[in-house]
Design a protein around this motif. Sequence first.
Motif, PDB file in Angstrom:
ATOM      1  N   GLN A 138       0.835  -1.212   0.000  1.00  0.00           N
ATOM      2  CA  GLN A 138       0.000   0.000   0.000  1.00  0.00           C
ATOM      3  C   GLN A 138       0.867   1.259   0.000  1.00  0.00           C
ATOM      4  O   GLN A 138       0.570   2.235  -0.687  1.00  0.00           O
ATOM      5  CB  GLN A 138      -0.929   0.006   1.212  1.00  0.00           C
ATOM      6  N   TYR A 139       1.932   1.275   0.782  1.00  0.00           N
ATOM      7  CA  TYR A 139       2.804   2.445   0.830  1.00  0.00           C
ATOM      8  C   TYR A 139       3.579   2.629  -0.468  1.00  0.00           C
ATOM      9  O   TYR A 139       3.980   3.739  -0.811  1.00  0.00           O
ATOM     10  CB  TYR A 139       3.781   2.374   2.003  1.00  0.00           C
ATOM     11  N   GLU A 140       3.818   1.536  -1.213  1.00  0.00           N
ATOM     12  CA  GLU A 140       4.570   1.628  -2.463  1.00  0.00           C
ATOM     13  C   GLU A 140       3.692   2.001  -3.653  1.00  0.00           C
ATOM     14  O   GLU A 140       4.209   2.205  -4.752  1.00  0.00           O
ATOM     15  CB  GLU A 140       5.280   0.290  -2.749  1.00  0.00           C
ATOM     16  N   ALA A 141       2.419   2.090  -3.488  1.00  0.00           N
ATOM     17  CA  ALA A 141       1.524   2.468  -4.587  1.00  0.00           C
ATOM     18  C   ALA A 141       1.883   3.887  -5.045  1.00  0.00           C
ATOM     19  O   ALA A 141       2.239   4.750  -4.233  1.00  0.00           O
ATOM     20  CB  ALA A 141       0.070   2.405  -4.125  1.00  0.00           C
ATOM     21  N   PRO A 142       1.805   4.192  -6.351  1.00  0.00           N
ATOM     22  CA  PRO A 142       2.222   5.507  -6.860  1.00  0.00           C
ATOM     23  C   PRO A 142       1.450   6.673  -6.253  1.00  0.00           C
ATOM     24  O   PRO A 142       2.035   7.720  -5.957  1.00  0.00           O
ATOM     25  CB  PRO A 142       1.960   5.416  -8.364  1.00  0.00           C
ATOM     26  N   ASN A 143       0.152   6.531  -6.046  1.00  0.00           N
ATOM     27  CA  ASN A 143      -0.633   7.623  -5.464  1.00  0.00           C
ATOM     28  C   ASN A 143      -0.181   7.913  -4.031  1.00  0.00           C
ATOM     29  O   ASN A 143      -0.084   9.070  -3.628  1.00  0.00           O
ATOM     30  CB  ASN A 143      -2.117   7.295  -5.482  1.00  0.00           C
ATOM     31  N   ASN A 144       0.072   6.908  -3.277  1.00  0.00           N
ATOM     32  CA  ASN A 144       0.526   7.108  -1.898  1.00  0.00           C
ATOM     33  C   ASN A 144       1.915   7.732  -1.852  1.00  0.00           C
ATOM     34  O   ASN A 144       2.204   8.565  -0.989  1.00  0.00           O
ATOM     35  CB  ASN A 144       0.513   5.795  -1.120  1.00  0.00           C
ATOM     36  N   LEU A 145       2.794   7.325  -2.783  1.00  0.00           N
ATOM     37  CA  LEU A 145       4.135   7.920  -2.807  1.00  0.00           C
ATOM     38  C   LEU A 145       4.059   9.406  -3.131  1.00  0.00           C
ATOM     39  O   LEU A 145       4.750  10.236  -2.527  1.00  0.00           O
ATOM     40  CB  LEU A 145       5.016   7.201  -3.836  1.00  0.00           C
ATOM     41  N   ALA A 146       3.206   9.779  -4.092  1.00  0.00           N
ATOM     42  CA  ALA A 146       3.071  11.198  -4.469  1.00  0.00           C
ATOM     43  C   ALA A 146       2.508  12.004  -3.297  1.00  0.00           C
ATOM     44  O   ALA A 146       2.979  13.120  -3.010  1.00  0.00           O
ATOM     45  CB  ALA A 146       2.179  11.334  -5.691  1.00  0.00           C
ATOM     46  N   ALA A 147       1.519  11.459  -2.597  1.00  0.00           N
ATOM     47  CA  ALA A 147       0.939  12.171  -1.461  1.00  0.00           C
ATOM     48  C   ALA A 147       1.967  12.350  -0.351  1.00  0.00           C
ATOM     49  O   ALA A 147       2.068  13.435   0.254  1.00  0.00           O
ATOM     50  CB  ALA A 147      -0.280  11.412  -0.941  1.00  0.00           C
TER      51      ALA A 147
END
Length: 192
Positions: A138-147
Motif C-alpha cells: 500500500q505504501y509503495e503504490a504511486p498515489n501514496n508515494l506522491a501524497a
Amino acid sequence: MNVEKRDRSGQVGQRGARVGAPRSGGRTAARRSNPSGGYVTQGSAALQEQSTTQDSVRVWDSSAEPAPPRLRVAPPAPVSVPRAPFIAMILVVVVGGVLGVLLVNTKINENAVRIGTLQQQQSNLDLQEQQLEKEIAQYEAPNNLAAQARKLGLVESGPPAFIRLPDGRIIGVPQPATGEPAITSSQQGAGE
C-alpha cells in the motif's frame, strides 16, 4: 524251511532276520542267525562281514591275555554353568532395554510438544509477515508515494535528462522543477 518276509521298506530278509530301512539314509545292520555273529551290510557301509572260516576267527585264551575292552561312545561331560550370574545378566539387559525404550519415548514426546509449539509460532509469524507485506504494498503504490512526497514539501519535476556514460554526452535538457511547494506541518509551525 526258508520263509521270506518283507518289511515296510520292501527289503527281503532270510531266515526270519529283520532288515529295517535306514532312518537317515545311512547304513543298516541286522544280526544274522549264524554262529559267527557277523553283520549284514548294505550300500557303502564301512562294516565288513566277518568270515566264518576257522583261520580268520580268533580265539582268546583268558589265561594268556585278557580280551580287549569293547569301545563305546561316552556321554559328554556335564557342563555346569553358574545360573545366578546368567540370570542377573539377563535381568540387567531386560531392565536396561525397558528403561531405554521409556527414555526414547519420553524424548520423542517432548520433541513432539516442542514441534507443535514451534509450528504454531511459525503460523503466527507467517500471518504477521503477510500483513506487513500488504502494508508495504500500500505504501509503495504511486498515489501514496506522491501524497507522501507532497507532505514532505517535494514538487514534481519535468522530463529528466540523461548522461551517456561512454562519452559523457548529456541527452535532454535538465530544468529545475516548477510548482508550488506544499506547506508541511513543520513549515506551518515555523511561520506562525
